[in-house]
Structures are given as structure tokens and as C-alpha cells.
Design an enzyme around this catalytic site. Structure first.
Site, PDB file in Angstrom:
ATOM      1  N   ARG A  93       0.857  -1.183   0.000  1.00 48.52           N
ATOM      2  CA  ARG A  93       0.000   0.000   0.000  1.00 48.52           C
ATOM      3  C   ARG A  93       0.898   1.239   0.000  1.00 48.52           C
ATOM      4  O   ARG A  93       1.852   1.322   0.762  1.00 48.52           O
ATOM      5  CB  ARG A  93      -0.863   0.015   1.269  1.00 48.52           C
ATOM      6  CG  ARG A  93      -1.957   1.070   1.220  1.00 48.52           C
ATOM      7  CD  ARG A  93      -2.499   1.292   2.597  1.00 48.52           C
ATOM      8  NE  ARG A  93      -3.290   0.168   3.082  1.00 48.52           N
ATOM      9  CZ  ARG A  93      -4.622   0.106   2.974  1.00 48.52           C
ATOM     10  NH1 ARG A  93      -5.297   1.078   2.424  1.00 48.52           N
ATOM     11  NH2 ARG A  93      -5.269  -0.925   3.445  1.00 48.52           N
ATOM     12  N   ARG A  99      -8.292   0.992  -0.106  1.00 48.75           N
ATOM     13  CA  ARG A  99      -8.270  -0.464   0.043  1.00 48.75           C
ATOM     14  C   ARG A  99      -8.630  -1.172  -1.273  1.00 48.75           C
ATOM     15  O   ARG A  99      -8.013  -2.163  -1.648  1.00 48.75           O
ATOM     16  CB  ARG A  99      -9.239  -0.886   1.140  1.00 48.75           C
ATOM     17  CG  ARG A  99      -8.869  -2.214   1.736  1.00 48.75           C
ATOM     18  CD  ARG A  99      -9.658  -2.458   2.966  1.00 48.75           C
ATOM     19  NE  ARG A  99     -11.019  -2.788   2.615  1.00 48.75           N
ATOM     20  CZ  ARG A  99     -11.752  -3.670   3.276  1.00 48.75           C
ATOM     21  NH1 ARG A  99     -11.240  -4.280   4.307  1.00 48.75           N
ATOM     22  NH2 ARG A  99     -12.974  -3.927   2.923  1.00 48.75           N
ATOM     23  N   GLN A 113      -0.938 -15.476 -11.135  1.00 51.05           N
ATOM     24  CA  GLN A 113      -0.059 -16.496 -10.511  1.00 51.05           C
ATOM     25  C   GLN A 113      -0.862 -17.747 -10.175  1.00 51.05           C
ATOM     26  O   GLN A 113      -0.365 -18.873 -10.331  1.00 51.05           O
ATOM     27  CB  GLN A 113       0.643 -15.919  -9.280  1.00 51.05           C
ATOM     28  CG  GLN A 113       1.713 -14.893  -9.700  1.00 51.05           C
ATOM     29  CD  GLN A 113       2.509 -14.322  -8.544  1.00 51.05           C
ATOM     30  OE1 GLN A 113       2.314 -14.688  -7.387  1.00 51.05           O
ATOM     31  NE2 GLN A 113       3.411 -13.405  -8.851  1.00 51.05           N
ATOM     32  N   ASP A 160       2.101 -14.387  13.436  1.00 53.80           N
ATOM     33  CA  ASP A 160       1.254 -13.927  14.540  1.00 53.80           C
ATOM     34  C   ASP A 160       1.298 -14.943  15.684  1.00 53.80           C
ATOM     35  O   ASP A 160       1.382 -14.588  16.861  1.00 53.80           O
ATOM     36  CB  ASP A 160      -0.181 -13.743  14.034  1.00 53.80           C
ATOM     37  CG  ASP A 160      -0.208 -12.927  12.753  1.00 53.80           C
ATOM     38  OD1 ASP A 160       0.174 -11.751  12.811  1.00 53.80           O
ATOM     39  OD2 ASP A 160      -0.562 -13.472  11.694  1.00 53.80           O
ATOM     40  N   HIS A 188      -5.034 -12.161   8.896  1.00 52.93           N
ATOM     41  CA  HIS A 188      -3.709 -11.613   9.226  1.00 52.93           C
ATOM     42  C   HIS A 188      -3.807 -10.095   9.089  1.00 52.93           C
ATOM     43  O   HIS A 188      -3.447  -9.507   8.072  1.00 52.93           O
ATOM     44  CB  HIS A 188      -2.621 -12.160   8.305  1.00 52.93           C
ATOM     45  CG  HIS A 188      -1.315 -11.456   8.510  1.00 52.93           C
ATOM     46  ND1 HIS A 188      -0.580 -11.574   9.666  1.00 52.93           N
ATOM     47  CD2 HIS A 188      -0.637 -10.574   7.732  1.00 52.93           C
ATOM     48  CE1 HIS A 188       0.487 -10.806   9.594  1.00 52.93           C
ATOM     49  NE2 HIS A 188       0.483 -10.179   8.426  1.00 52.93           N
TER      50      HIS A 188
HETATM   51  N1  NAI Z   1       1.730 -12.686   6.305  1.00 52.13           N
HETATM   52  C1  NAI Z   1       2.662 -12.118   7.069  1.00 52.13           C
HETATM   53  O1  NAI Z   1       2.764 -12.450   8.260  1.00 52.13           O
HETATM   54  C2  NAI Z   1       3.574 -11.065   6.548  1.00 52.13           C
HETATM   55  C3  NAI Z   1       3.429 -10.557   5.286  1.00 52.13           C
HETATM   56  N2  NAI Z   1       4.283  -9.594   4.816  1.00 52.13           N
HETATM   57  C4  NAI Z   1       4.068  -9.137   3.437  1.00 52.13           C
HETATM   58  O2  NAI Z   1       5.002  -9.793   2.582  1.00 52.13           O
HETATM   59  C5  NAI Z   1       5.169  -9.034   1.382  1.00 52.13           C
HETATM   60  C6  NAI Z   1       6.618  -8.922   0.986  1.00 52.13           C
HETATM   61  O3  NAI Z   1       7.333  -8.224   1.961  1.00 52.13           O
HETATM   62  P1  NAI Z   1       8.835  -7.755   1.704  1.00 52.13           P
HETATM   63  O4  NAI Z   1       9.682  -8.861   1.197  1.00 52.13           O
HETATM   64  O5  NAI Z   1       9.250  -7.046   2.923  1.00 52.13           O
HETATM   65  O6  NAI Z   1       8.611  -6.704   0.540  1.00 52.13           O
HETATM   66  P2  NAI Z   1       9.678  -6.099  -0.499  1.00 52.13           P
HETATM   67  O7  NAI Z   1       9.039  -4.889  -1.075  1.00 52.13           O
HETATM   68  O8  NAI Z   1      11.039  -6.021   0.111  1.00 52.13           O
HETATM   69  O9  NAI Z   1       9.758  -7.247  -1.620  1.00 52.13           O
HETATM   70  C7  NAI Z   1       8.680  -7.554  -2.427  1.00 52.13           C
HETATM   71  C8  NAI Z   1       9.239  -8.081  -3.731  1.00 52.13           C
HETATM   72  O10 NAI Z   1       8.164  -8.551  -4.518  1.00 52.13           O
HETATM   73  C9  NAI Z   1       8.442  -8.256  -5.850  1.00 52.13           C
HETATM   74  N3  NAI Z   1       7.215  -8.311  -6.640  1.00 52.13           N
HETATM   75  C10 NAI Z   1       6.248  -7.383  -6.772  1.00 52.13           C
HETATM   76  N4  NAI Z   1       5.305  -7.801  -7.638  1.00 52.13           N
HETATM   77  C11 NAI Z   1       5.687  -9.028  -8.046  1.00 52.13           C
HETATM   78  C12 NAI Z   1       5.146  -9.965  -8.947  1.00 52.13           C
HETATM   79  N5  NAI Z   1       4.017  -9.700  -9.621  1.00 52.13           N
HETATM   80  N6  NAI Z   1       5.795 -11.126  -9.137  1.00 52.13           N
HETATM   81  C13 NAI Z   1       6.940 -11.388  -8.507  1.00 52.13           C
HETATM   82  N7  NAI Z   1       7.524 -10.535  -7.636  1.00 52.13           N
HETATM   83  C14 NAI Z   1       6.893  -9.370  -7.411  1.00 52.13           C
HETATM   84  C15 NAI Z   1       9.100  -6.879  -5.810  1.00 52.13           C
HETATM   85  O11 NAI Z   1       9.859  -6.617  -6.971  1.00 52.13           O
HETATM   86  C16 NAI Z   1       9.971  -7.020  -4.556  1.00 52.13           C
HETATM   87  O12 NAI Z   1      11.278  -7.492  -4.872  1.00 52.13           O
HETATM   88  C17 NAI Z   1       4.456  -7.705   1.639  1.00 52.13           C
HETATM   89  O13 NAI Z   1       3.175  -7.753   1.070  1.00 52.13           O
HETATM   90  C18 NAI Z   1       4.344  -7.686   3.165  1.00 52.13           C
HETATM   91  O14 NAI Z   1       3.273  -6.865   3.585  1.00 52.13           O
HETATM   92  C19 NAI Z   1       5.322  -9.130   5.555  1.00 52.13           C
HETATM   93  C20 NAI Z   1       5.523  -9.611   6.828  1.00 52.13           C
HETATM   94  C21 NAI Z   1       4.647 -10.581   7.429  1.00 52.13           C
HETATM   95  O1  OAA Z   2       2.309  -5.169   8.740  1.00 52.09           O
HETATM   96  C1  OAA Z   2       2.964  -5.393   7.701  1.00 52.09           C
HETATM   97  O2  OAA Z   2       2.941  -4.703   6.671  1.00 52.09           O
HETATM   98  C2  OAA Z   2       3.815  -6.614   7.660  1.00 52.09           C
HETATM   99  C3  OAA Z   2       3.090  -7.727   8.276  1.00 52.09           C
HETATM  100  O3  OAA Z   2       2.151  -8.268   7.738  1.00 52.09           O
HETATM  101  C4  OAA Z   2       3.484  -8.143   9.616  1.00 52.09           C
HETATM  102  O4  OAA Z   2       4.583  -7.804  10.080  1.00 52.09           O
HETATM  103  O5  OAA Z   2       2.694  -8.852  10.252  1.00 52.09           O
END
Ligand code: NAI
Ligand code: OAA
Length: 325
Positions: A93, A99, A113, A160, A188
């Protein structure tokens, strides 16, 4: 290394979670210390070079279990023959984004995908969605993959779960290993419900070992808003802990566990509408998640589970209205 390597596809491989995740997969922590793996890295064209850099570092580790690395910006190639898909790359975001805009942008990623997984992945494909909004992104991918059994699409609430273990262990001054049956319900997001009414510590129910005010006003919001607190402190969102949780989720899915939390498609258990990808207390047996049945849900928990599930229903309605599912 007689076994055929397991193909693990990671999207967003050049991102910060990807950097924390890939080395652990290649070292054997995702599937087991005796399971060879082949990595497939999917990135957007402008990040392919960075993914190539990470692959050079993976080479430089000389991991005995790593049998090869492919890098591509083509989802059809990335998921071809994949056994495990970790969907990490997502559209974050940004300022001024509503949203609906976020869901639309992510629909443009997780729809194609999901279709590529449908058309090209191996029959035993298991999908974990990490990229946010994880539960609804998983639903979009699942709905784009009608030939893949629906239960193979899951979303990550293990971070979590692990955060809840750590907060409770610190409060009670016990090692995390003494805590059993922790549960995260719902989305989440900040509406998630970490439940201490079934959690056991030394054979006692955790909710009875802490005062209600701490549970309600400190524990639940601390766990639910931990992602935001990490962003505030680190200036970037959780990465190593998110990668660690992804490893835990897939390892337990494949190798079995008696109790953890995972967002999986609801079969209607606990009043969660069928089909929503919601977090539940789960066991994994014979490579399949099962919702743990028979738990009593009191009014305090009911209200909080319902609130988070309502948010999931709203997200499902929104993506339906956008034509994404
Ligand atoms: N479920 C959970 O508990 C958590 C989820 N997240 C989420 O995980 C995601 C990734 O986080 P980070 O690695 O920190 O982000 P980041 O921004 O460092 O990396 C994301 C990567 O995805 C790539 N990307 C974007 N669109 C794409 C596509 N269509 N196909 C392939 N690659 C693509 C980007 O080029 C970038 O390299 C975010 O959405 C974040 O909010 C983060 C922490 C916890
Ligand atoms: O809050 C965020 O953007 C990353 C996330 O999902 C987490 O750390 O749980």
C-alpha cells in the site's frame, strides 16, 4: 542425495523477505535436512538483476542440498513443475491508495499467478501466501486455480502465532517450549484474535494465569499490531521473522504437527463461512492441514473471532465486486 529435488518457487525473491528466506530453504530448513531442493525465483523484470545477485550468493554458500536455481519474470516458467510455492511478492500500500486500489493491484498479481499454478505446477503443489493482504490474496489465487484442490492454498498467520508465543512466554517468564496449543483466529490483520483460552502452560490454561486486563488491553493488541510496531522501530516491515514463520508453516505442513495456527479454507467450522481463508487452530497429518475440532468458544472469544471473520467477508465481497474472483 538419491531423491529427486523438490522444486520450490519463491515470488518476490529479490525483496527483503526473499533475502531472509532463500538461504534457509537452500540449507534444508524448509523441508528437512535430507531433502534436496531446486529454487525457482520469480520477480518483476526490473528486479530480476537483484534476484540474480541473490542467486550468486546462494551459489557462494555451496549448499549441499541445493541442486539448481532458475530466475524468471514469467510466472508460467516459474511455477512449471513446482511442488511448493511461496507467494511473497505483493503490491504494498502506498500513500493515497484506497483499500479497493490495493485489492485491485494485488488481484493483478495473484490472479495470474494462481492460473499459472493451475496450468503448470506439480500435482502435489502446496501454496503459502505471505504477501498482504495474505488471506484474500490466497483466495484470489485459489479461485484462479480450479484444477488444484482448494485446500492447497493457505495464508500465513504463523508469524502472529510465534509473536503470541513470545509475548506470553515473556509475561509468564517461561520458555516458549512450555506453551502448548496457542491459536490465532481470523485475518492476518489488526482484527486477528490470539486466543489464550485454549493455550496451555505447564498443564494450566494460559488465560487463567494472566489477568483479564492484560489479556484484553495488552496481549491482544500487542500481537495484532506487532507488524506496525516493527515498521515503526525498524523503518521496514518484518522480514527475517516473516521468513522464519514461512519456514515453520511449510515444514509443519509437510512433516506434521499436533497444533499450530494457519489460515486455510474454512469448511464452516466454528461458524466461519465456508471457503473463507481464515486462521484456525490446526494439526497437520499425512501432509494435510486439519482444523482442530471440539473447542468451546466463550462469548469473549466469539465476539473477536466474528469481528475478524467479518473483515474477511468484506474483503471477499470487495474482490468479488472487482471481478477478481
Ligand atoms: N503474512 C505475514 O505475516 C507477513 C506478510 N508480509 C508481506 O510480505 C510481502 C513482501 O514483503 P517484503 O519482502 O518485505 O517486501 P519487499 O518490497 O522487500 O519485496 C517484495 C518483492 O516482490 C516483488 N514483486 C512485486 N510484484 C511481483 C510480482 N508480480 N511477481 C513477482 N515478484 C513481485 C518486488 O519486486 C519485490 O522485490 C508484503 O506484502 C508484506 O506486507 C510481511 C511480513 C509478514
Ligand atoms: O504489517 C505489515 O505490513 C507486515 C506484516 O504483515 C506483519 O509484520 O505482520
Amino acid at each position: 542425495m538419491a531423491q529427486t529435488p523438490v522444486k520450490v518457487t519463491v515470488t518476490g525473491a529479490a525483496g527483503q523477505i526473499g533475502y531472509a528466506l532463500l538461504f534457509r530453504i537452500a540449507s534444508g530448513q524448509l523441508l528437512g535436512a535430507d531433502v534436496p531442493v531446486k529454487l525457482s525465483l520469480l520477480e518483476i523484470p526490473q528486479a530480476v538483476k537483484a534476484a540474480e545477485g541473490t542467486a550468486m550468493e546462494l551459489d557462494d554458500c555451496a549448499f549441499p542440498l541445493l541442486s539448481g536455481i532458475e530466475i524468471t519474470d514469467d510466472a508460467n516458467k516459474a511455477f512449471d513443475g513446482a511442488n511448493v510455492a511461496l507467494l511473497v511478492g505483493a503490491r504494498p500500500r502506498t500513500a493515497g491508495m484506497e483499500r479497493g486500489d490495493l485489492l485491485q493491484a494485488n488481484g493483478g498479481i495473484f490472479g495470474p499467478q494462481g492460473k499459472a499454478i493451475n496450468d503448470h505446477a506439480a500435482d502435489d503443489i502446496r501454496v503459502l501466501v505471505v504477501g498482504n493482504p495474505a488471506n484474500t490474496n490466497a483466495l484470489i489465487a485459489q479461485q484462479s486455480a480450479p484444477d488444484v484442490p482448494a485446500e492447497r492454498f493457505t495464508a500465513m498467520t504463523r508469524l502472529d502465532h510465534n509473536r503470541a508465543l513470545s509475548q506470553l512466554a515473556a509475561k509468564l517468564q517461561v520458555p516458549v517450549t512450555e506453551i502448548k496449543k496457542m491459536t490465532i483466529w481470523g485475518n492476518h490483520s489488526a482484527t486477528q484474535y490470539p486466543d489464550l483460552f485454549h493455550t496451555e502452560v505447564g498443564g494450566k490454561i494460559a488465560a487463567e494465569l494472566v489477568d483479564e486486563a492484560w489479556l484484553r488491553d495488552t496481549f491482544i493488541p500487542t500481537v495484532a499490531k506487532r507488524g506496525a510496531a516493527i515498521i515503526e522501530a525498524r523503518g521496514a516491515s518484518s522480514a527475517a521473522s516473516a521468513a522464519n514463520a514461512a519456514i515453520d508453516h511449510v515444514f509443519d505442513w509437510v512433516n506434521g504437527t499436533e497444533w499450530t495456527s494457519a489460515a486455510i479454507p474454512s469448511d464452516g467450522s466454528y461458524g466461519v463461512p465456508e471457503g473463507l481463508i481464515s486462521s484456525f487452530p490446526v494439526a497437520s497429518r499425512d501432509g494435510k492441514w486439519e482444523i482442530i475440532q471440539g473447542l468451546e468458544i466463550d462469548a469473549f472469544s466469539r465476539e473477536r473471532i466474528d469481528a475478524s471473520v467479518r473483515e474477511l467477508e468484506e474483503e471477499r465481497t470487495a474482490v468479488r465486486e472487482l471481478g477478481l474472483i
